[in-house]
Design a protein around this motif. Structure first.
Motif, PDB file in Angstrom:
ATOM      1  N   ALA A  77       0.735  -1.217  -0.137  1.00 31.93           N
ATOM      2  CA  ALA A  77      -0.084  -0.150   0.016  1.00 31.93           C
ATOM      3  C   ALA A  77       0.909   1.123   0.031  1.00 31.93           C
ATOM      4  O   ALA A  77       0.509   2.073  -0.674  1.00 31.93           O
ATOM      5  N   TRP A 117       1.076   4.151  -2.747  1.00 32.25           N
ATOM      6  CA  TRP A 117       0.803   5.524  -2.364  1.00 32.25           C
ATOM      7  C   TRP A 117       1.981   6.543  -2.920  1.00 32.25           C
ATOM      8  O   TRP A 117       1.846   7.567  -3.601  1.00 32.25           O
ATOM      9  N   GLU A 133      -4.817  -1.804   2.760  1.00 31.21           N
ATOM     10  CA  GLU A 133      -6.102  -1.703   2.409  1.00 31.21           C
ATOM     11  C   GLU A 133      -6.903  -2.711   3.175  1.00 31.21           C
ATOM     12  O   GLU A 133      -6.571  -3.752   3.489  1.00 31.21           O
TER      13      GLU A 133
END
Length: 150
Positions: free
Chosen positions: A27, A31, A150
């Motif tokens: 994640a 990002w 997530e």
């Protein structure tokens, strides 16, 4: 650049991200790529590895050759799995021998941003914030973003 130096001032902004194979690491990598795209920067995807030490009667015995190969393979596989074949920004993979927090703090010198996952592969299930992300938040010389899986 040998991996221990910061980028020249006229280079594109750098976003450094810690990669360790955990869900929050994936994640964080996604990002970081998105953020680098927004600021016209590049991503330094940094993975640190420490070889296991087998203690004998006299001294620690460490064989780094096989561990580095395995670490490099796992790192490359994770980058490919998370980013796919087409990435919208330039990603510079760096596998460095050393303590993960120290490696990331060193890599982040001169960066616009350091991105880490909230929890890595190690640690206790009840920990709200991993020790590496905590050390980075406390000691980085640039802003730090901590991303949850997530």
């Amino acid at each position: 650049m040998n991996g221990n130096e910061s980028a020249p001032r006229d280079a594109a902004p750098r976003v450094v991200v810690g990669v360790d194979g955990s869900p929050s690491s994936g994640a964080a990598l996604r990002w970081a790529v998105q953020q680098a795209g927004l600021i016209g920067g590049a991503v330094d995807a940094v993975s640190a590895w420490e070889p296991p030490v087998a203690y004998g009667w006299n001294a620690p015995v460490v064989d780094t050759s096989l561990d580095e190969e395995n670490a490099r393979r796992l790192f490359t596989d994770e980058l490919r799995e998370v980013l796919g074949e087409e990435c919208p920004v330039q990603v510079h993979p760096r596998l460095v021998l050393g303590n993960p927090a120290a490696v990331l703090l060193d890599a982040a010198v001169g960066a616009e941003l350091l991105v880490v996952g909230s929890r890595g592969r190690g640690g206790f299930a009840r920990a709200l914030l991993g020790s590496v992300s905590q050390q980075c938040a406390l000691h980085a010389t640039c802003p730090v973003v901590i991303v949850r899986a997530e």
